[in-house]
Design a protein around this motif. Sequence first.
Motif, PDB file in Angstrom:
ATOM      1  N   ALA A  38     -14.588   4.845 -48.688  1.00  0.00           N
ATOM      2  CA  ALA A  38     -15.902   5.100 -49.273  1.00  0.00           C
ATOM      3  C   ALA A  38     -16.729   3.828 -49.413  1.00  0.00           C
ATOM      4  CB  ALA A  38     -15.746   5.762 -50.643  1.00  0.00           C
ATOM      5  N   GLY A  39     -16.180   2.696 -48.993  1.00  0.00           N
ATOM      6  CA  GLY A  39     -16.909   1.429 -49.078  1.00  0.00           C
ATOM      7  C   GLY A  39     -16.934   0.843 -50.475  1.00  0.00           C
ATOM      8  N   LYS A  40     -15.995   1.270 -51.346  1.00  0.00           N
ATOM      9  CA  LYS A  40     -15.977   0.804 -52.733  1.00  0.00           C
ATOM     10  C   LYS A  40     -14.829  -0.163 -53.012  1.00  0.00           C
ATOM     11  CE  LYS A  40     -18.219   4.964 -54.525  1.00  0.00           C
ATOM     12  NZ  LYS A  40     -18.123   6.113 -55.488  1.00  0.00           N
ATOM     13  N   ALA A  41     -13.961  -0.364 -52.034  1.00  0.00           N
ATOM     14  CA  ALA A  41     -12.881  -1.344 -52.133  1.00  0.00           C
ATOM     15  C   ALA A  41     -12.851  -2.136 -50.831  1.00  0.00           C
ATOM     16  CB  ALA A  41     -11.548  -0.656 -52.379  1.00  0.00           C
ATOM     17  N   HIS A  42     -12.606  -3.446 -50.942  1.00  0.00           N
ATOM     18  CA  HIS A  42     -12.748  -4.319 -49.783  1.00  0.00           C
ATOM     19  C   HIS A  42     -11.508  -5.210 -49.656  1.00  0.00           C
ATOM     20  CE1 HIS A  42     -16.921  -2.996 -50.088  1.00  0.00           C
ATOM     21  NE2 HIS A  42     -16.843  -3.302 -51.375  1.00  0.00           N
ATOM     22  N   PRO A  43     -10.538  -4.791 -48.813  1.00  0.00           N
ATOM     23  CA  PRO A  43      -9.325  -5.591 -48.640  1.00  0.00           C
ATOM     24  C   PRO A  43      -9.529  -6.762 -47.681  1.00  0.00           C
ATOM     25  CG  PRO A  43      -9.175  -3.563 -47.356  1.00  0.00           C
ATOM     26  CD  PRO A  43     -10.474  -3.507 -48.092  1.00  0.00           C
ATOM     27  N   ASN A  44      -8.817  -7.838 -47.941  1.00  0.00           N
ATOM     28  CA  ASN A  44      -8.859  -9.013 -47.069  1.00  0.00           C
ATOM     29  C   ASN A  44      -7.423  -9.505 -46.870  1.00  0.00           C
ATOM     30  OD1 ASN A  44     -10.237 -11.316 -45.688  1.00  0.00           O
ATOM     31  ND2 ASN A  44      -9.227 -12.456 -47.335  1.00  0.00           N
ATOM     32  N   PHE A  45      -7.034  -9.711 -45.609  1.00  0.00           N
ATOM     33  CA  PHE A  45      -5.668 -10.108 -45.275  1.00  0.00           C
ATOM     34  C   PHE A  45      -5.651 -11.536 -44.740  1.00  0.00           C
ATOM     35  CE2 PHE A  45      -5.776  -5.557 -45.119  1.00  0.00           C
ATOM     36  CZ  PHE A  45      -4.525  -5.130 -45.556  1.00  0.00           C
ATOM     37  N   VAL A  46      -4.727 -12.313 -45.251  1.00  0.00           N
ATOM     38  CA  VAL A  46      -4.498 -13.670 -44.745  1.00  0.00           C
ATOM     39  C   VAL A  46      -2.998 -13.815 -44.488  1.00  0.00           C
ATOM     40  CG1 VAL A  46      -4.659 -16.144 -45.197  1.00  0.00           C
ATOM     41  CG2 VAL A  46      -6.457 -14.589 -46.044  1.00  0.00           C
ATOM     42  N   PHE A  79     -12.931  -4.694 -55.784  1.00  0.00           N
ATOM     43  CA  PHE A  79     -13.441  -3.367 -56.106  1.00  0.00           C
ATOM     44  C   PHE A  79     -14.879  -3.462 -56.596  1.00  0.00           C
ATOM     45  CE2 PHE A  79      -8.861  -3.358 -56.761  1.00  0.00           C
ATOM     46  CZ  PHE A  79      -8.462  -2.238 -56.054  1.00  0.00           C
ATOM     47  N   ASP A  80     -15.720  -2.540 -56.138  1.00  0.00           N
ATOM     48  CA  ASP A  80     -17.118  -2.545 -56.574  1.00  0.00           C
ATOM     49  C   ASP A  80     -17.228  -2.277 -58.072  1.00  0.00           C
ATOM     50  OD1 ASP A  80     -17.804  -3.033 -53.997  1.00  0.00           O
ATOM     51  OD2 ASP A  80     -18.654  -1.054 -53.582  1.00  0.00           O
ATOM     52  N   SER A  81     -16.351  -1.432 -58.595  1.00  0.00           N
ATOM     53  CA  SER A  81     -16.304  -1.151 -60.037  1.00  0.00           C
ATOM     54  C   SER A  81     -14.903  -1.471 -60.531  1.00  0.00           C
ATOM     55  CB  SER A  81     -16.630   0.317 -60.325  1.00  0.00           C
ATOM     56  OG  SER A  81     -17.928   0.642 -59.876  1.00  0.00           O
ATOM     57  N   ALA A  82     -14.808  -2.015 -61.741  1.00  0.00           N
ATOM     58  CA  ALA A  82     -13.515  -2.410 -62.291  1.00  0.00           C
ATOM     59  C   ALA A  82     -12.575  -1.208 -62.387  1.00  0.00           C
ATOM     60  CB  ALA A  82     -13.700  -3.039 -63.661  1.00  0.00           C
ATOM     61  N   ILE A  83     -11.299  -1.441 -62.114  1.00  0.00           N
ATOM     62  CA  ILE A  83     -10.283  -0.400 -62.247  1.00  0.00           C
ATOM     63  C   ILE A  83      -9.356  -0.754 -63.400  1.00  0.00           C
ATOM     64  CG2 ILE A  83     -10.374   0.246 -59.814  1.00  0.00           C
ATOM     65  CD1 ILE A  83      -7.759  -1.379 -59.428  1.00  0.00           C
ATOM     66  N   SER A  84      -8.764   0.242 -64.014  1.00  0.00           N
ATOM     67  CA  SER A  84      -7.844   0.039 -65.135  1.00  0.00           C
ATOM     68  C   SER A  84      -6.428   0.254 -64.629  1.00  0.00           C
ATOM     69  CB  SER A  84      -8.165   1.022 -66.262  1.00  0.00           C
ATOM     70  OG  SER A  84      -7.251   0.861 -67.325  1.00  0.00           O
ATOM     71  N   ILE A  85      -5.577  -0.772 -64.712  1.00  0.00           N
ATOM     72  CA  ILE A  85      -4.210  -0.676 -64.194  1.00  0.00           C
ATOM     73  C   ILE A  85      -3.224  -1.227 -65.215  1.00  0.00           C
ATOM     74  CG2 ILE A  85      -4.825  -0.694 -61.762  1.00  0.00           C
ATOM     75  CD1 ILE A  85      -4.223  -3.683 -61.691  1.00  0.00           C
ATOM     76  N   ILE A 143      -7.721  -7.902 -57.237  1.00  0.00           N
ATOM     77  CA  ILE A 143      -6.280  -8.130 -57.333  1.00  0.00           C
ATOM     78  C   ILE A 143      -5.862  -8.912 -56.098  1.00  0.00           C
ATOM     79  CG2 ILE A 143      -5.840  -6.095 -58.752  1.00  0.00           C
ATOM     80  CD1 ILE A 143      -4.625  -5.961 -55.220  1.00  0.00           C
ATOM     81  N   ARG A 144      -4.810  -9.695 -56.253  1.00  0.00           N
ATOM     82  CA  ARG A 144      -4.278 -10.455 -55.110  1.00  0.00           C
ATOM     83  C   ARG A 144      -2.762 -10.323 -55.106  1.00  0.00           C
ATOM     84  NH1 ARG A 144      -6.632 -16.183 -54.309  1.00  0.00           N
ATOM     85  NH2 ARG A 144      -8.180 -14.953 -53.155  1.00  0.00           N
ATOM     86  N   LEU A 145      -2.244  -9.771 -54.019  1.00  0.00           N
ATOM     87  CA  LEU A 145      -0.807  -9.615 -53.837  1.00  0.00           C
ATOM     88  C   LEU A 145      -0.325 -10.656 -52.831  1.00  0.00           C
ATOM     89  CD1 LEU A 145       1.824  -7.903 -54.217  1.00  0.00           C
ATOM     90  CD2 LEU A 145       1.076  -6.584 -52.219  1.00  0.00           C
ATOM     91  N   SER A 146       0.638 -11.466 -53.249  1.00  0.00           N
ATOM     92  CA  SER A 146       1.204 -12.494 -52.375  1.00  0.00           C
ATOM     93  C   SER A 146       2.634 -12.097 -52.025  1.00  0.00           C
ATOM     94  CB  SER A 146       1.190 -13.859 -53.056  1.00  0.00           C
ATOM     95  OG  SER A 146      -0.148 -14.250 -53.347  1.00  0.00           O
ATOM     96  N   ILE A 147       2.944 -12.086 -50.710  1.00  0.00           N
ATOM     97  CA  ILE A 147       4.231 -11.609 -50.207  1.00  0.00           C
ATOM     98  C   ILE A 147       4.868 -12.701 -49.352  1.00  0.00           C
ATOM     99  CG2 ILE A 147       5.367  -9.839 -48.803  1.00  0.00           C
ATOM    100  CD1 ILE A 147       2.821  -8.107 -49.244  1.00  0.00           C
TER     101      ILE A 147
END
Length: 689
Positions: A38-46, A79-85, A143-147
């Motif tokens: 929906a264009g409301k979350a934008h993932p970036n991979f490195v 995320f375009d709007s904050a999420i609660s996790i 959020i940033r997940l490091s693997i």
Amino acid sequence: MKRRKHYLILFILFVCAVVTQAQIVQLRSVDIGALWKAGKAHPNFVPAYSGDTLKTFDGNPFNALEMLNTDSLILTVQFDSAISIEKAKTYFWHNAEWFLESANSLTDLNSKSGTYSLLVPKKSANAFQWDSSAFAKKEVSLIRLSIKNPSDSTIRFGELVLEGSITFTKFIILPQPIQMIPNTSLQLQLKIQDEQGNFYSNFITSPISWESSNHSIATVDEFGKISAFALGDCEISVRTLDNKLKGFASLSIVQDFRSLKVKPMTVKVALVLQDPVLPSSNRIHEEFGWRDPMQLSNRLVFHFKEATDSVVNFQFVEIIEANILFTRFYGNFLGVTQYAELLKEPGWKTLRAAEDSGQIWFDYREMVKYYHFDEKRNNDSIDEVWVFAAPFLGMYESQLMGPKAFWWNSPPIKDGTALTKLLSVMGLNYERGVDQAFHSFGHRMESAMVQAYYEATGLNWDPKRANPTPWDLFTRIEKDVPGGAHVGNIHFPPNGTSDYNYGNTTLVTSYAENWYRYPLLLDQSSKVNVQTWIYQPGEPLAEGNDHLGFLRWWYGHIPRYEGVSDGVLNNWWHYALDYEAAVALAKSTPPVGIFDQMRNFPKGFNLEQNYPNPFNPATIINYTLENQSYVSLKIFDMLGREVAKLIDEPMSPGNHAVQWNAQGFSSGVYFYQLKTGSIIQTKKMILLR
């Protein structure tokens, strides 16, 4: 004094207990995949990943993202709007080390300062096993997940799941407020609202209790189906048996009503008349005895305005008398004189052969660039293009262009122009009648609504479906669903047994008239056939008044009303006229009823119940504004018609009062609606003489 204090404490505890009980709390996954689409979350991979990035959010841990020649991966999602996790789960195809960070800005995340949080410290996970960590509930924008793979230079990552608790507070009955007429029934829908005001499908599987406050006016069965008996008002309520969730809606049984239609929509059209002057000094339509394209264009505008009750208003902002053609004939542009000579050939043999072999086609890209229609659409100086052309010039009836184009009764054209918005190009033929041109827009409407419901529900068009979407229901015909016809589709009227069967005299039962009340689809029916829709005044430019009449009848039933239902606007015309704007508006419009469009009003905004009520002939309406705002206060009757405008001007913050004198109005129920910015609130009042 101590006893009073003791009672007060007990009372507060009781209230808190009631509030706590009247809700349901669930731990639910954040649908990152849906937000990304929906264009409301934008993932970036490195490192960068060129494959299907949705694999990490698709709910299937065995559909893994695979990266070779690297032992590490950093995934950042904004995320375009904050999420609660408050919980994170990961799934790897190899032993892995991972940690999770969050922040509300990229600067804070990179610098590990300000809003930065380390949600999950570095930990180890086993291959092919879910690994999870809980943490304090957090509102985050990034959020940033490091693997890291400690034993191999390969990353195989199955899934990332973020979970947060949601507190569900009440049932929402839709549509509401409910209006019916005597001796009809209505199937209600049930949604569940959370404490943030978001809506969810009903997930309660245990028994639910429905009730009407006045069984002499209406009853409601255990499935939420209302049966209306007599004129009057009552309340419909629903609750879980443990009373954790409740919901209420007002019901009015009236003689008749129509839904509140949207304001008139003006559509700016660039009209291209491909009717050049020939060496004979005649234009093509004159040379061959065909209809005048300008006259056809004007009649189209007329019929659309009449059929849609003045909602759809096409306006020609640019008229181009084209002296060139944009038709490719065996690779080259077709010349005007060359084309005229080919039209003189008996049976149009050469043109037909070219069409059959795919050697004649319209170059939409070149036309759009030549007339700068892409720039004009981008800056909103035009909304769409109509091209009136002669036969065999290779145009589709309707064509959608732009980066996000989709099937528009023809394959989409997504590139080759400077378009940033969608542009609809109509291909109309002045050899044919106005009914045929009118028909072409119907296929466009069908394409728009198929796409709208697919995006909203994931379902394709299927009128025979057991649980139909509103579009499925609208297009039902007797042939497919005996006894269940509604309005039909562009090629088949409700009683149609074959293609273009508009003149069929067979009477069938149709539920078409209920669409004037959409989304309140009652079960009122009538018998229909060609006499129901034939265009009695007659149209000299039409080939068939049964065809034209059916199209007018069909367009006249297309919903054009306020509000949103099932994630789709109640004004379907918006999708056919400006699809992208319609989608955006649907997402920002709460799914409530015809009149009341917003329930969670901001602090400082209030519309009070009028006083006195009932009244005769005058009443006072009080309202409060937090900020200076442009205010509209209107009165509507039970048919949704605007009958009075009390305010239409900027107003200062604070308390306000306005009087409505209903002298000259008949007794009955009226609605007063206050609108300021995107906030709309409506209340009901009764004039009793």
